[in-house]
Design a protein around this motif. Structure first.
Motif, PDB file in Angstrom:
ATOM      1  N   UNK B  94     -19.525 -17.459   6.293  1.00  0.00           N
ATOM      2  CA  UNK B  94     -18.098 -17.462   6.630  1.00  0.00           C
ATOM      3  C   UNK B  94     -17.708 -16.185   7.372  1.00  0.00           C
ATOM      4  N   UNK B  95     -16.585 -16.299   8.068  1.00  0.00           N
ATOM      5  CA  UNK B  95     -16.008 -15.154   8.759  1.00  0.00           C
ATOM      6  C   UNK B  95     -14.689 -14.813   8.074  1.00  0.00           C
ATOM      7  N   UNK B  96     -14.296 -13.541   8.121  1.00  0.00           N
ATOM      8  CA  UNK B  96     -13.002 -13.241   7.514  1.00  0.00           C
ATOM      9  C   UNK B  96     -12.001 -12.759   8.544  1.00  0.00           C
ATOM     10  N   UNK B  97     -10.848 -13.398   8.479  1.00  0.00           N
ATOM     11  CA  UNK B  97      -9.729 -13.029   9.343  1.00  0.00           C
ATOM     12  C   UNK B  97      -8.835 -12.135   8.524  1.00  0.00           C
ATOM     13  N   UNK B  98      -8.612 -10.934   9.047  1.00  0.00           N
ATOM     14  CA  UNK B  98      -7.936  -9.931   8.243  1.00  0.00           C
ATOM     15  C   UNK B  98      -6.558  -9.630   8.784  1.00  0.00           C
ATOM     16  N   UNK B  99      -5.589  -9.563   7.896  1.00  0.00           N
ATOM     17  CA  UNK B  99      -4.260  -9.153   8.312  1.00  0.00           C
ATOM     18  C   UNK B  99      -3.697  -8.133   7.330  1.00  0.00           C
ATOM     19  N   UNK B 100      -3.374  -6.978   7.852  1.00  0.00           N
ATOM     20  CA  UNK B 100      -2.651  -6.000   7.056  1.00  0.00           C
ATOM     21  C   UNK B 100      -1.181  -6.125   7.392  1.00  0.00           C
ATOM     22  N   UNK B 101      -0.377  -6.352   6.384  1.00  0.00           N
ATOM     23  CA  UNK B 101       1.035  -6.619   6.667  1.00  0.00           C
ATOM     24  C   UNK B 101       1.882  -5.363   6.626  1.00  0.00           C
ATOM     25  N   UNK B 102       1.327  -4.267   6.141  1.00  0.00           N
ATOM     26  CA  UNK B 102       2.124  -3.062   6.004  1.00  0.00           C
ATOM     27  C   UNK B 102       3.276  -3.276   5.043  1.00  0.00           C
ATOM     28  N   UNK B 103       3.096  -4.237   4.146  1.00  0.00           N
ATOM     29  CA  UNK B 103       4.087  -4.485   3.096  1.00  0.00           C
ATOM     30  C   UNK B 103       5.397  -5.054   3.638  1.00  0.00           C
ATOM     31  N   UNK B 104       5.358  -5.617   4.805  1.00  0.00           N
ATOM     32  CA  UNK B 104       6.543  -6.217   5.397  1.00  0.00           C
ATOM     33  C   UNK B 104       6.533  -7.721   5.070  1.00  0.00           C
ATOM     34  N   UNK B 105       7.544  -8.154   4.349  1.00  0.00           N
ATOM     35  CA  UNK B 105       7.550  -9.537   3.859  1.00  0.00           C
ATOM     36  C   UNK B 105       7.550 -10.550   4.999  1.00  0.00           C
ATOM     37  N   UNK B 106       8.242 -10.224   6.063  1.00  0.00           N
ATOM     38  CA  UNK B 106       8.292 -11.177   7.163  1.00  0.00           C
ATOM     39  C   UNK B 106       6.930 -11.268   7.857  1.00  0.00           C
ATOM     40  N   UNK B 107       6.348 -10.112   8.099  1.00  0.00           N
ATOM     41  CA  UNK B 107       5.008 -10.104   8.684  1.00  0.00           C
ATOM     42  C   UNK B 107       4.063 -10.898   7.787  1.00  0.00           C
ATOM     43  N   UNK B 108       4.208 -10.699   6.498  1.00  0.00           N
ATOM     44  CA  UNK B 108       3.336 -11.391   5.562  1.00  0.00           C
ATOM     45  C   UNK B 108       3.506 -12.899   5.653  1.00  0.00           C
ATOM     46  N   UNK B 109       4.739 -13.332   5.675  1.00  0.00           N
ATOM     47  CA  UNK B 109       5.010 -14.762   5.748  1.00  0.00           C
ATOM     48  C   UNK B 109       4.418 -15.348   7.027  1.00  0.00           C
TER      49      UNK B 109
END
Lengths: 351, 351
Positions: B94-109
DNA sequence: TGAATCCGCTCAATCGTTTTAGCAACCACG
DNA sequence: CGTGGTTGCTAAAACGATTGAGCGGATTCA
């Protein structure tokens, strides 16, 4: 429950699949607003979002970029490069697939192939620290090198301007009034390329200031760790008083930390008795040292941004063939001051 | 040049597309070896590798997992979790797609939606440090929490066993002979959950050893930094000699680093005059301190592995509803020794 | 009045795989 | 010789989107 597909929206809105696609991507101005509204309402009601895999197959672009590195993500050094890359990717609606290879050539090869199979739109080939790399053969057309440079060229690359950074550091010391400035270097069998570059900067800044470089003041530690910095600094402090440096430019912050302990062991106070400047601006060490360390920062975040912008084609390098050098800004904290007044006892004992 | 497709291989081998697919995935035993050889040869000759996007569309599985986190990848603390996750992903193709949201709820969503659109097979929701999180609503079925735990439960989760880790630390000090053991805690408005947990462990180990907890020995720093550790330690060292602790259990390594400077400022030598134990095993601080710091490690790598294994379905939690606690091993270095002999002057001055 | 244009939409092909159903040839058997 | 089973392969239908071509009717223009 299964994902809602475009056909579900079409059914809900009472139009064809084509129409839904057309309005969702507003691709055809001829569809009357009333219909558009109906379609959008249906999409919203059903919670439709397009399947990126299907779209990727059709459009031949997946809006993903691959980032292979030796060990960026899993070590504490260069994570800000990732932050820069991710920010740019997000700004342009892309996702980043990350692979740390742990410097294993086979893993790397497999990873690059897997990424290509996944139809990434671009590849970023990154290193944890400034290197010149023997890049693998079959790289995607859209490849950019981050914090490293391929031996043969052929792809855009961005690295820190270590030479200029070294000069910046030394100029800071010169400006504070220092004349006897040492370079605490590293003597590893395969010393990082940054070592030679920062030395160049050191020499350049001395020359600029009309200071004759003293070979005695160029010392080596065995490793880039605090231990290495400490032993190299000991060499310097063992020198007879008159030949001792009043300021140290250390290859990196960890070595600077070692210099702190060497100085402390002799009762020298920083910066009163000895000014120290580091390199890298590693938060965990530079900022936590006592006193906080003045240092030259590696522009990791900016390099990450740059690489990703050119990978995505939203920025074109001035000279696509050349390696882009990114400026290393100085971070002033409290480890640099003017040298002790000449002839004054640098203070053997703390008060 | 364009990618080679399965149809190119079929043409080269003189068979149909179906046959190529069949032999490449060896899905039909009825195809004679001779034909298989021919197909494989053609695939090798053309350099064919299947297009994962097309395959993903057809198979409804992309062999990718998403990993969203607050700031794991971009800060130097928890990168080993990524290493664990990546290793497991790689082991299973498998490959992993990584996202750091910086704790921003909108970015996270947005990120979670984008990942779902990309048809990830599983999602790992990770935090930089042990937290209980108010997780977003529409998580994929296959979601596991890493270094955090959703308020409502409902998904597998793995966190460090901070309580047991705290007990381990204190037991180490007890075993060295200490009886007056302080806990250098943090007093932030929203102190990390680990703080309460490690305190529990501290209490437990004291009770076990028949030591009455002395409230005076539970002190707080304002932050989890060296500065916080230093000021809290000062409180302790200001105590009259007889009430002073002989050992410190610090909330984390950075605070322990602060304790080092507080001790040093009073001429106390570690570990001779004061034993110190930290928590986290942050390489850059614990190992570089002088003397190197004994500490309790956060099992980041193992947690990353665990989370990914259950996300991929190759491991099933013993109790799928419960939060999995991962053991925190002690890392012995040189900051713990027996307490100074009773009555002996702990040494105001270095020799 | 006939041709051209516009409107509002839909058809169907396409992206590159996997997989089920099945065809044609051959063999074995009663 | 008919039937049934095997062998070796292929046709075609998915998967879920995008998009160029096109269709029937209304309108415009000469």
């Amino acid at each position: 429950m299964p994902r809602v597909r475009i056909s579900d929206v079409a059914a809900a809105a009472g139009v064809s699949i084509s129409t839904v696609s057309l309005v969702m991507n507003d691709r055809d101005a001829r569809i009357p607003l009333e219909t558009q509204e109906r379609v959008r309402a249906a999409a919203a009601a059903t919670g439709y979002t397009p399947n990126s895999v299907a779209r990727g197959l059709r459009m031949q672009t997946t809006r993903t970029i691959g980032l292979v590195s030796d060990t960026i993500a899993t070590t504490p050094y260069a994570g800000r490069m990732l932050a820069g890359a991710q920010d740019v990717a997000r700004e342009h609606g892309h996702l980043v697939i990350l692979v740390d290879t742990g410097d294993d050539a086979e893993v790397e090869r497999d990873a690059i192939r897997a990424l290509a199979d996944h139809q990434i739109d671009a590849l970023i080939y990154a290193c944890m620290w400034h290197r010149v790399v023997d890049a693998p053969d079959h790289l995607p057309a859209r490849t950019v090198f981050l914090d490293c440079r391929p031996v043969g060229g052929g792809h855009p690359a961005v690295v820190p301007d270590d030479r200029a950074g070294g000069a910046t550091a030394v100029r800071e010391l010169v400006a504070a009034g220092h004349r006897r400035i040492a370079f605490v270097d590293v003597d590893e069998p395969n010393a990082p390329i940054a070592s030679a570059l920062r030395l160049e900067g050191y020499m350049e800044a001395l020359r600029e200031a009309g200071i004759e470089p003293d070979p005695e003041l160029h010392v080596y530690g065995a490793t880039t760790t605090a231990k290495g910095g400490r032993s190299a600094t000991d060499l310097l402090l063992d020198l007879p008083e008159s030949r001792r440096p009043t300021a140290l430019f250390c290859f990196n912050d960890r070595m600077a930390a070692g210099a702190y302990v060497a100085a402390r062991h002799r009762g020298l106070e920083i910066p009163r008795d000895l000014s120290i400047i580091g390199f890298d601006d590693q938060q965990l060490v530079a900022a936590e040292l006592d006193p906080p360390l003045t240092t030259v920062a590696l522009p990791h975040y900016e390099m990450g941004r740059w690489a990703t912008e050119v990978a995505l084609g939203v920025r074109t390098p001035d000279d696509p063939g050349a390696v882009h050098l990114m400026e290393c800004p100085i971070i002033r904290r409290d480890s640099v001051s003017p040298p002790p007044a000449a002839g004054r006892d640098p203070g053997r004992r703390r008060t």
